[in-house]
Design a protein around this motif. Structure first.
Motif, PDB file in Angstrom:
ATOM      1  N   PHE A 153       0.878  -1.172   0.000  1.00 28.21           N
ATOM      2  CA  PHE A 153       0.000   0.000   0.000  1.00 28.21           C
ATOM      3  C   PHE A 153       0.916   1.223   0.000  1.00 28.21           C
ATOM      4  N   THR A 154       0.682   2.141  -0.921  1.00 30.10           N
ATOM      5  CA  THR A 154       1.538   3.322  -1.016  1.00 30.10           C
ATOM      6  C   THR A 154       0.835   4.514  -0.373  1.00 30.10           C
ATOM      7  N   ILE A 155       1.533   5.158   0.585  1.00 28.30           N
ATOM      8  CA  ILE A 155       0.960   6.322   1.280  1.00 28.30           C
ATOM      9  C   ILE A 155       1.899   7.510   1.094  1.00 28.30           C
ATOM     10  N   SER A 156       1.318   8.639   0.698  1.00 32.86           N
ATOM     11  CA  SER A 156       2.109   9.851   0.480  1.00 32.86           C
ATOM     12  C   SER A 156       1.955  10.768   1.703  1.00 32.86           C
ATOM     13  N   TYR A 157       3.081  11.347   2.146  1.00 37.40           N
ATOM     14  CA  TYR A 157       3.072  12.253   3.299  1.00 37.40           C
ATOM     15  C   TYR A 157       3.489  13.658   2.880  1.00 37.40           C
TER      16      TYR A 157
END
Length: 793
Positions: A153-157
């Protein structure tokens, strides 16, 4: 041609007969598919007994004449009707319902499960990672690490930093949900802001939990009236209930009785969708109170609800010497005076009323039981008066605003709550259509409802032109009696219209969304919403809940302006509401907005703000921890094994194309809690999507290893070349004892490591992929059997 989907009949012959009769009156040609021939012949016989002339044929006929009903073997996913040519086909799925492929797993009590809304997690949604805070979910990405492909799962911050979370760690991320869908500020990966915010919320939650526990303890020490055990009359009263109680109802009834029989005053909250039987629970509590010569007060927010409760209570108590009265503006001044006098002298057993009951002139001879319906709809000053009325009296508060299970679990032990989630018997999901606004369809829907003696809500949300709309509708359906209701009418006028509709003086109520929270009218079973694309999801759900309150099939038509191009968000909302036709959909994502409103009502504004900071799910988790800690309950941290193996484990786009379906399968694999569940899931995946590729089968097999590792208290299994390092979660004598036994049993395969945390290494002689996972599962399975044997001894 325009096609309309066919109604479902759920195996109920009467519903099918009604629909066939309607179609025959319109001179439709009707074909019914029965699955197989034996079923077809039985169906023809059953229809003929109901005076519907139908004939069975094995072959497809060349021509069906208008009004003719033909039954033939065959199957179809969904039936339809074509109004322009007067033709309808009813499929076997509509007639008999869908056969269940798997035996239903018994529903176990929910223990604050990890977020179950991953199925609805879409790229662009905000998520909360327990360690790293709020980020934006970008989707699933396949990465090759050490020659093996895995999905993350790719999460951008903040600042564009990305975090890749392995799919088997799905429980570390939760969808960020707050009321109204406010946009949160993204955290910085590796920054300290998130930990600061979390600590602040933790502190506040702890203070609130302390306050709640103090209040609870104070209530425990107060002595109230201890009601007697059930009398023979109580049993007689309960036997007169014309329906089968649902399991949740029975639990709630027992909770209430137990509270009433104890010495401390009851203060219980009863939550349940409208029509799920909360009133019956209250009625039984009221009867118990009256049997001990105590008076009962029922406090409701509106005059209409007071009248409705009065009808219900009067009807249920009619066979017993119990006097029920209602006090509202519909009573003259002299009638009100007499009621107040009789209440003071004890001649009235049960009084139902609005805030009129809170006025100074209302005095009770001996009040023992107070029922409050929808307390959050009373103003602040009324709430203060309610507090005074509550002193030393048993109180039952009813609410239809869903209080989510997670919050319920978090607050167990500081707030007495009962939840009714099971729908009553003979209740069907509401048949929901999302269609372009079409006059002939609207007329047809209204006439269909009127022909079975029912009534219709027609929602038009523009007050300025609502009368114009009613006149248009009147021309379209001149045979229907209509009335208008909206929020700008004065209260008395509005209540008169609503009561007139309740008494069936009108057939169609043209109204704004004012009916969103209102009367329970079982006779209204068709809802038509114009410009449904402009309404929010929670609002649509609430409105649809106004129909389908009886054993009749209910219909909801969500219409949008002709030739209008819907925005993506509106399309999503409308398709979501159509999908959520199942019961208890209220506890799915569609109702998260309402749940948070419910949480806000229960916890107050300040806590609602904290919920906005960390997101709803994490807030519930923090609250649960604080309550347990303050009550001195030690919570053993649950072992969540980390398994890192050099095998490819992912779901390819070729195997499951649809992203939401892929997400659902990932979530379910991550949530597997037993080997049986893993086997069931594997079978289901194969049924739905075909032969399982090795990489996807590996994913399911890793979930089996997790189940076994959890049972053995193993916290991690990490592969290094041909060797596997297995670490235990706890360093205690029991673990060391088991480790020694394993070493003796698997002499050549395992070696105990001299590390601070108990651990061992395992060798598998060059096995790869599926064969490697099978071997590991066999070894861990044997260890688990040994552990069980020794724990029994």
């Amino acid at each position: 041609f325009k096609f309309q989907s066919m109604t479902r009949f759920y195996g109920k012959l009467d519903l099918l007969v009604d629909e066939i009769s309607r179609l025959k009156r319109k001179k439709y040609r009707i074909a019914i598919l029965s699955g197989n021939s034996a079923r077809g012949k039985q169906l023809v016989h059953a229809l003929q007994e109901k005076k519907i002339m139908a004939s069975f044929t094995e072959k497809v006929v060349d021509e069906i004449v208008p009004g003719q009903v033909i039954v033939m073997p065959g199957t179809l996913e969904q039936g339809f009707e074509v109004p322009e040519i007067g033709f309808a086909i009813i499929s076997d799925v509509e007639v008999y319902g869908r056969p269940s492929k798997h035996k239903p797993r018994q529903k176990s009590p929910i223990r604050g499960k990890k977020i179950t809304s991953h199925q609805q997690l879409r790229a662009g949604d905000y998520v909360v990672h327990i360690t790293h805070g709020i980020g934006k979910y970008l989707g699933v990405k396949s990465l090759e690490v050490g020659g093996c492909i895995k999905d993350y799962f790719t999460i951008s911050y903040q600042g564009g930093d990305k975090l890749y979370v392995p799919t088997d760690q799905v429980d570390l991320i939760q969808k960020y949900i707050v009321s109204g869908g406010a946009r949160p500020k993204l955290n910085k990966l590796g920054g300290n802001d998130w930990n600061k915010a979390k600590s602040k919320v933790q502190q506040s939650v702890k203070e609130m939990a302390e306050e709640l526990i103090k209040l609870y303890a104070a209530r425990e020490s107060v002595k109230g009236f201890s009601f007697s055990k059930d009398t023979p009359w109580q049993k007689e009263f309960e036997d007169m209930f014309p329906y089968e109680e649902t399991p949740d109802q029975l639990v709630a009834i027992n909770d209430v009785k137990k509270d009433m029989e104890s010495e401390r005053p009851m203060d219980r909250l009863l939550c349940g969708d409208v029509g799920y039987g909360k009133t019956e629970v209250a009625l039984r509590g009221a009867f118990k109170a009256v049997m001990d010569s105590k008076q009962v007060a029922v406090l409701v927010p509106t005059t209409i609800l007071a009248e409705q409760h009065y009808h219900t209570f009067s009807e249920r108590f009619s066979s017993f010497p119990v006097r029920v009265e209602v006090i509202s503006r519909f009573k003259s001044v002299s009638e009100q005076k007499k009621i107040i006098t009789d209440l003071k002298t004890g001649q009235i057993d049960i009084i139902i009323g609005t805030h009129r009951l809170l006025q100074k002139d209302v005095k009770f001879k001996d009040l023992g039981f107070l029922i409050i319906d929808e307390e959050q709809r009373f103003g602040v000053s009324h709430k203060e008066k309610i507090k005074r009325l509550k002193k030393n009296v048993d109180v039952l508060t009813l609410t239809a605003t869903p209080i989510p299970r997670t919050l319920h679990m978090a607050m167990s032990g500081v707030r007495d709550m009962s939840i009714i989630e099971t729908p009553p018997e003979d209740r069907f999901p509401i048949q929901t259509y999302v269609v372009e606004h079409n006059e002939s369809l609207i007329r047809d829907a209204i006439i269909r409802e009127l022909s079975r003696g029912g009534q219709v809500y027609y929602v038009y949300n523009r007050v300025e032109t609502i009368l114009e709309e009613m006149h248009k509708l009147q021309k379209l359906v001149p045979e229907a009696r209509m009335a208008v209701a909206h929020g700008q009418m004065n209260e008395d006028e509005l209540e008169d219209v609503m009561l007139g509709f309740y008494d069936h003086k009108f057939d169609v109520l043209v109204c704004t969304t004012i009916i969103e929270t209102g009367l329970d009218i079982p006779n209204v079973n068709t809802l038509i919403i114009t410009s449904a694309d402009k309404l929010g999801l929670a609002q649509l759900y609430q409105l649809r809940g106004r129909v389908g309150r009886s054993s009749r099939q209910a219909f909801a038509y969500l219409t949008y302006r002709r030739d209008k191009v819907l925005s993506e968000a509106a399309e999503k909302r409308l398709s979501a509401i159509r999908e959520f036709t199942e019961f208890g959909a209220g506890f799915k994502i569609a109702l998260k907005d309402l749940e948070i409103r419910g949480a806000g009502n229960l916890l107050g504004a300040e806590q609602h703000g904290h919920m906005m900071t960390v997101g709803y799910d994490l807030y519930c988790k923090l609250l649960s921890q604080a309550v347990k800690e303050l009550k001195g309950e030690k919570e053993e941290p649950e072992v969540q094994p980390v398994i890192e193996l050099n095998v490819s484990a992912y779901i390819s786009d070729e195997y499951i194309e649809d992203m939401s379906q892929k997400m659902e399968i990932y979530r379910r694999i991550a949530a597997v809690s037993s080997l049986e569940e893993a086997a069931d899931l594997e079978e289901e995946v194969e049924d739905r999507f075909g032969d399982i590729p090795e990489a996807t089968r590996n994913l399911i097999n890793i979930s089996r290893l997790k189940v076994l590792a959890k049972k053995l208290n193993i916290s991690s299994i990490i592969q290094q070349g041909d060797m596997f390092i297995c670490k235990f979660a706890r360093d205690d004598s029991k673990t060391l004892e088991m480790l020694a036994r394993f070493s003796a049993a698997f002499q050549k395969q395992i070696t105990i490591m001299g590390t601070s945390t108990p651990a061992f290494t395992l060798k598998t002689r060059g096995l790869k992929g599926y064969r490697l996972l099978t071997r590991l599962e066999k070894i861990l399975g044997e260890m688990e059997s040994m552990q069980e044997t020794y724990s029994v001894v």
